[in-house]
Design a protein around this motif. Structure first.
Motif, PDB file in Angstrom:
ATOM      1  N   PHE A   1     -12.735 -18.623 -72.641  1.00  0.00           N
ATOM      2  CA  PHE A   1     -13.588 -18.434 -72.847  1.00  0.00           C
ATOM      3  C   PHE A   1     -14.720 -18.510 -73.773  1.00  0.00           C
ATOM      4  O   PHE A   1     -14.193 -19.496 -74.497  1.00  0.00           O
ATOM      5  N   TYR A   2     -15.470 -18.153 -73.720  1.00  0.00           N
ATOM      6  CA  TYR A   2     -16.537 -18.814 -74.843  1.00  0.00           C
ATOM      7  C   TYR A   2     -17.905 -17.824 -74.502  1.00  0.00           C
ATOM      8  O   TYR A   2     -17.824 -17.119 -74.423  1.00  0.00           O
TER       9      TYR A   2
ATOM     10  N   VAL B   1      -2.944 -25.167 -57.628  1.00  0.00           N
ATOM     11  CA  VAL B   1      -3.646 -24.977 -58.405  1.00  0.00           C
ATOM     12  C   VAL B   1      -3.365 -24.801 -59.929  1.00  0.00           C
ATOM     13  O   VAL B   1      -4.517 -24.811 -60.818  1.00  0.00           O
ATOM     14  N   ASN B   2      -2.804 -26.317 -60.017  1.00  0.00           N
ATOM     15  CA  ASN B   2      -3.438 -26.614 -61.503  1.00  0.00           C
ATOM     16  C   ASN B   2      -3.807 -27.781 -61.525  1.00  0.00           C
ATOM     17  O   ASN B   2      -4.240 -28.472 -63.071  1.00  0.00           O
ATOM     18  N   ARG B   3      -5.380 -27.319 -60.385  1.00  0.00           N
ATOM     19  CA  ARG B   3      -5.758 -28.881 -61.050  1.00  0.00           C
ATOM     20  C   ARG B   3      -7.542 -27.968 -60.723  1.00  0.00           C
ATOM     21  O   ARG B   3      -8.481 -28.532 -60.654  1.00  0.00           O
ATOM     22  N   ILE B   4      -6.954 -27.022 -60.661  1.00  0.00           N
ATOM     23  CA  ILE B   4      -8.397 -25.912 -60.938  1.00  0.00           C
ATOM     24  C   ILE B   4      -8.051 -25.163 -62.074  1.00  0.00           C
ATOM     25  O   ILE B   4      -7.326 -24.620 -63.357  1.00  0.00           O
ATOM     26  N   ARG B   5      -9.663 -25.499 -62.892  1.00  0.00           N
ATOM     27  CA  ARG B   5      -9.632 -25.038 -64.578  1.00  0.00           C
ATOM     28  C   ARG B   5     -10.900 -23.970 -64.273  1.00  0.00           C
ATOM     29  O   ARG B   5     -12.742 -24.091 -64.050  1.00  0.00           O
ATOM     30  N   PHE B   6     -10.654 -22.691 -64.733  1.00  0.00           N
ATOM     31  CA  PHE B   6     -12.244 -21.547 -64.927  1.00  0.00           C
ATOM     32  C   PHE B   6     -12.313 -21.888 -66.667  1.00  0.00           C
ATOM     33  O   PHE B   6     -11.384 -22.175 -67.553  1.00  0.00           O
ATOM     34  N   ILE B   7     -13.587 -21.614 -67.448  1.00  0.00           N
ATOM     35  CA  ILE B   7     -14.026 -20.805 -67.997  1.00  0.00           C
ATOM     36  C   ILE B   7     -15.421 -20.174 -68.382  1.00  0.00           C
ATOM     37  O   ILE B   7     -15.982 -19.774 -67.260  1.00  0.00           O
ATOM     38  N   SER B   8     -15.078 -18.899 -68.909  1.00  0.00           N
ATOM     39  CA  SER B   8     -16.021 -17.768 -68.781  1.00  0.00           C
ATOM     40  C   SER B   8     -16.765 -17.804 -70.154  1.00  0.00           C
ATOM     41  O   SER B   8     -16.433 -17.636 -71.032  1.00  0.00           O
ATOM     42  N   MET B   9     -17.846 -17.419 -69.483  1.00  0.00           N
ATOM     43  CA  MET B   9     -18.615 -16.634 -70.950  1.00  0.00           C
ATOM     44  C   MET B   9     -18.634 -15.043 -71.352  1.00  0.00           C
ATOM     45  O   MET B   9     -18.767 -14.162 -69.928  1.00  0.00           O
ATOM     46  N   ILE B  10     -18.342 -15.037 -72.399  1.00  0.00           N
ATOM     47  CA  ILE B  10     -17.809 -13.245 -72.618  1.00  0.00           C
ATOM     48  C   ILE B  10     -18.988 -12.760 -73.661  1.00  0.00           C
ATOM     49  O   ILE B  10     -19.826 -13.674 -74.289  1.00  0.00           O
TER      50      ILE B  10
ATOM     51  N   ILE C   1     -14.156 -25.282 -78.688  1.00  0.00           N
ATOM     52  CA  ILE C   1     -13.006 -26.396 -78.305  1.00  0.00           C
ATOM     53  C   ILE C   1     -12.893 -26.493 -77.060  1.00  0.00           C
ATOM     54  O   ILE C   1     -12.617 -27.006 -76.104  1.00  0.00           O
ATOM     55  N   GLU C   2     -13.077 -25.288 -76.469  1.00  0.00           N
ATOM     56  CA  GLU C   2     -12.591 -24.903 -75.477  1.00  0.00           C
ATOM     57  C   GLU C   2     -13.487 -25.825 -74.269  1.00  0.00           C
ATOM     58  O   GLU C   2     -13.607 -25.817 -73.561  1.00  0.00           O
ATOM     59  N   VAL C   3     -14.532 -25.078 -74.933  1.00  0.00           N
ATOM     60  CA  VAL C   3     -15.695 -26.007 -73.980  1.00  0.00           C
ATOM     61  C   VAL C   3     -16.493 -27.367 -73.978  1.00  0.00           C
ATOM     62  O   VAL C   3     -16.530 -27.798 -72.762  1.00  0.00           O
ATOM     63  N   SER C   4     -15.463 -28.036 -75.197  1.00  0.00           N
ATOM     64  CA  SER C   4     -15.650 -29.109 -75.434  1.00  0.00           C
ATOM     65  C   SER C   4     -14.423 -30.223 -74.217  1.00  0.00           C
ATOM     66  O   SER C   4     -14.832 -31.124 -73.463  1.00  0.00           O
TER      67      SER C   4
ATOM     68  N   ILE D   1     -17.138 -22.570 -63.713  1.00  0.00           N
ATOM     69  CA  ILE D   1     -18.410 -21.309 -64.627  1.00  0.00           C
ATOM     70  C   ILE D   1     -18.082 -20.149 -64.216  1.00  0.00           C
ATOM     71  O   ILE D   1     -18.952 -20.350 -63.378  1.00  0.00           O
ATOM     72  N   PHE D   2     -18.316 -19.331 -65.079  1.00  0.00           N
ATOM     73  CA  PHE D   2     -19.021 -18.237 -64.933  1.00  0.00           C
ATOM     74  C   PHE D   2     -19.269 -17.004 -65.377  1.00  0.00           C
ATOM     75  O   PHE D   2     -18.811 -16.988 -67.313  1.00  0.00           O
ATOM     76  N   ASP D   3     -19.706 -16.035 -65.581  1.00  0.00           N
ATOM     77  CA  ASP D   3     -20.112 -14.903 -66.732  1.00  0.00           C
ATOM     78  C   ASP D   3     -19.139 -13.939 -66.539  1.00  0.00           C
ATOM     79  O   ASP D   3     -19.291 -13.705 -65.040  1.00  0.00           O
ATOM     80  N   TYR D   4     -18.393 -13.402 -67.615  1.00  0.00           N
ATOM     81  CA  TYR D   4     -17.112 -12.740 -67.378  1.00  0.00           C
ATOM     82  C   TYR D   4     -17.781 -11.097 -66.996  1.00  0.00           C
ATOM     83  O   TYR D   4     -17.191 -10.191 -66.194  1.00  0.00           O
ATOM     84  N   ASN D   5     -18.727 -11.376 -67.733  1.00  0.00           N
ATOM     85  CA  ASN D   5     -19.364  -9.754 -66.774  1.00  0.00           C
ATOM     86  C   ASN D   5     -19.953  -9.279 -66.114  1.00  0.00           C
ATOM     87  O   ASN D   5     -19.907  -8.460 -65.574  1.00  0.00           O
ATOM     88  N   ASN D   6     -20.754 -10.181 -65.274  1.00  0.00           N
ATOM     89  CA  ASN D   6     -20.162  -9.987 -63.014  1.00  0.00           C
ATOM     90  C   ASN D   6     -19.638  -9.990 -62.579  1.00  0.00           C
ATOM     91  O   ASN D   6     -19.783 -10.257 -61.507  1.00  0.00           O
ATOM     92  N   PHE D   7     -18.433 -10.853 -63.667  1.00  0.00           N
ATOM     93  CA  PHE D   7     -17.556 -11.427 -61.943  1.00  0.00           C
ATOM     94  C   PHE D   7     -16.352 -11.774 -62.561  1.00  0.00           C
ATOM     95  O   PHE D   7     -16.222 -12.513 -63.978  1.00  0.00           O
TER      96      PHE D   7
END
Length: 172
Positions: free
Chosen positions: A82-83, A60-69, A97-100, A37-43
């Motif tokens: 993204f959320y 690679v298919n066992r790595i998931r990303f989520i970013s806050m925009i 839903i993506e966050v859930s 999880i990371f802040d898309y604006n900073n990274f």
């Protein structure tokens, strides 16, 4: 002004409730799945994590990303989740839903790669069902099991330190 303070207070109460209800499941098994999880604006360097983790033997298919925009209107064209702050109600609950899906995935490792702290990033970290959580900020020590006090721009230092400690903990 009053509603902003009410929202902040109720959000912090919800965060405290989530953190207090967490069951820590430390197992000695190797890391197979990773959430980031990371802040898309900073990274925005997805490839850094993909290369680092695949070098450690994680698929690679066992790595998931989520970013806050900043805003849902500025969603980048990408296959990752993204959320934004707009997805949170006044009680601090996320309606995305993506966050859930992300928080209900039982990752072996969660990397919270953001600094400074903000509620929307912290609550997703806190709600995650990950077994082992690594973060960059020690503002709220309850969020992470392991903290590396680094600036997000220090990618090479992060890579060296995370590999060193994961080997020491027999996770890789």
């Amino acid at each position: 002004m009053f509603f902003k303070r009410l929202k902040t207070n109720s959000s912090q109460k919800f965060l405290t409730t989530v953190l207090n209800s967490r069951l820590k499941e430390f197992k000695s098994g190797k890391i197979v799945s990773v959430g980031i999880i990371f802040d898309y604006n900073n990274f925005q360097d997805y490839d850094f994590f993909k290369l680092m983790l695949t070098d450690l033997g994680i698929s690679v298919n066992r790595i998931r990303f989520i970013s806050m925009i900043d805003s849902l209107e500025n969603t980048p064209n990408s296959w990752d989740a993204f959320y934004s702050k707009e997805n949170f109600d006044w009680l601090g609950h996320c309606k995305n839903i993506e966050v859930s899906e992300f928080v209900n995935t039982p990752f072996d490792l969660l990397i919270s790669y953001y600094k400074p702290n903000c509620y929307e990033l912290n609550i997703v970290t806190a709600m995650s069902k990950a077994k082992f959580k690594v973060g960059l900020s020690s503002e709220d020590k309850r969020l992470h099991d392991f903290i590396l006090e680094l600036d997000p721009r220090e990618k090479d230092t992060f890579k060296i330190e995370i590999i060193k400690y994961l080997k020491t903990l027999n996770k890789i």
